[in-house]
Design an enzyme around this catalytic site. Structure first.
Site, PDB file in Angstrom:
ATOM      1  N   LYS A  32       0.849  -1.188   0.000  1.00 27.49           N
ATOM      2  CA  LYS A  32       0.000   0.000   0.000  1.00 27.49           C
ATOM      3  C   LYS A  32       0.884   1.237   0.000  1.00 27.49           C
ATOM      4  CE  LYS A  32      -2.370   1.646   3.718  1.00 27.49           C
ATOM      5  NZ  LYS A  32      -2.188   3.095   3.786  1.00 27.49           N
ATOM      6  N   ASP A  59      -3.423   4.324  -1.916  1.00 24.72           N
ATOM      7  CA  ASP A  59      -4.375   4.775  -0.890  1.00 24.72           C
ATOM      8  C   ASP A  59      -4.384   6.311  -0.840  1.00 24.72           C
ATOM      9  OD1 ASP A  59      -5.923   5.002   1.428  1.00 24.72           O
ATOM     10  OD2 ASP A  59      -4.300   4.418   2.772  1.00 24.72           O
ATOM     11  N   LYS A  61      -7.416   8.090  -1.194  1.00 26.66           N
ATOM     12  CA  LYS A  61      -8.737   8.499  -0.675  1.00 26.66           C
ATOM     13  C   LYS A  61      -9.297   9.724  -1.403  1.00 26.66           C
ATOM     14  CE  LYS A  61      -7.707   6.848   4.028  1.00 26.66           C
ATOM     15  NZ  LYS A  61      -6.255   6.579   3.946  1.00 26.66           N
ATOM     16  N   THR A 122     -11.311   5.645  10.639  1.00 28.75           N
ATOM     17  CA  THR A 122     -11.269   4.990  11.959  1.00 28.75           C
ATOM     18  C   THR A 122     -10.823   5.969  13.048  1.00 28.75           C
ATOM     19  OG1 THR A 122      -9.162   4.105  11.200  1.00 28.75           O
ATOM     20  CG2 THR A 122     -10.990   2.566  11.307  1.00 28.75           C
ATOM     21  N   ARG A 214       3.014  -1.117  10.754  1.00 27.35           N
ATOM     22  CA  ARG A 214       4.135  -1.156  11.691  1.00 27.35           C
ATOM     23  C   ARG A 214       4.523  -2.541  12.200  1.00 27.35           C
ATOM     24  NH1 ARG A 214       1.457   3.678  14.893  1.00 27.35           N
ATOM     25  NH2 ARG A 214      -0.302   2.708  13.822  1.00 27.35           N
TER      26      ARG A 214
END
Ligand code: C5P
Length: 237
Positions: A32, A59, A61, A122, A214
């Site tokens: 990603k 990614d 968005k 989130t 991570r």
């Protein structure tokens, strides 16, 4: 899309990406690329990753007027991305425009990139959503509403937590993709993620793809952690 493990390349530049990928000389990954890396390196980072035989989730968005998103998506499809995303809050016309752009940018005979939607970030809490977006329903209802809107607009799926995946699959079809970040091994700390899940729980919850950053990128031995997470995700342990 066969339930991939997507590795988030949350690095500031190509230099760190190259260092990280040295651990994976024999592995073809699904990676990603987010805003941090893309805004520094531009389209050449996608060319580089594709040349190395990796699949790419870009990614970014997207969230703008339908025509702008359509044109931007045409360009992203030409880059050879495998998966891209938009904010569902941009609306039905914008999501339909995104798909039209992707189709237009895909070479004849090839499959267009998958396109998924972000519902509620989130990082957004229910109180914040109510106060700042003036949405009077629960966060879960808002997530489900946006998932349905994305589905009705023809998108392939949504980004959501492991905990929302089952609900979304129960209301929409199982083939509607749920792509879940916030994955941690049982022994790890959650860090800044609020609702974390293990790869095993994600698999059992029917998640279509997991995004792991991570736990792999900051590991002392990234390949070892990657293979361990992959095994757990695939149900081999
Ligand atoms: O390091 P960690 O595994 O938490 O990384 C998760 C990745 O997924 C990051 O790139 C983060 O930006 C991304 N992401 C997320 N939550 C979302 C959407 C994307 O954590 N709702």
């Amino acid at each position: 899309m066969e339930r991939p493990l997507i590795v988030a390349l949350d690095f500031p530049s190509k230099k760190e990406v190259k260092n990280f990928l040295r651990f994976f000389s024999d592995e073809s990954l699904f990676v990603k690329v987010g805003m941090e890396l893309f805004y520094q390196e531009g389209p050449s980072i996608i060319d580089y990753l594709k040349e190395q035989n990796h699949r790419v989730f870009l990614d970014l968005k997207l969230h703008d007027i339908p025509n702008t998103v359509k044109s931007a998506m045409k360009g992203l499809a030409r880059l050879g991305c495998d998966l891209v995303n938009v904010h569902a809050a941009g609306g039905r016309a914008m999501m339909e425009g995104a798909l039209e752009g992707l189709e237009a940018g895909t070479s004849f005979g090839k499959k267009r990139p998958y396109c998924i939607a972000v519902t509620q970030l989130t990082s957004t809490g229910e109180e914040q959503m109510k106060q700042e977006q003036l949405i009077p329903v629960s966060l879960e209802q808002s997530v489900l509403h946006y998932a349905k809107l994305a589905n009705d607009s023809g998108l392939d799926g949504v980004v959501c937590s492991t905990y929302e995946s089952q609900l979304i699959h129960s209301k929409l079809s199982n083939s509607f993709l749920t792509v879940s970040p916030g994955i941690r091994l049982a022994v790890e700390a959650a860090q800044d993620q609020k609702r974390v899940a293990t790869p095993k729980l994600a698999r059992e919850s029917g998640v279509s793809a997991i995004v792991v950053g991570r736990s792999i990128t900051r590991a002392e031995n990234p390949l070892e952690n990657y293979l361990f997470i992959k095994k757990e995700w695939e149900g081999a342990i």
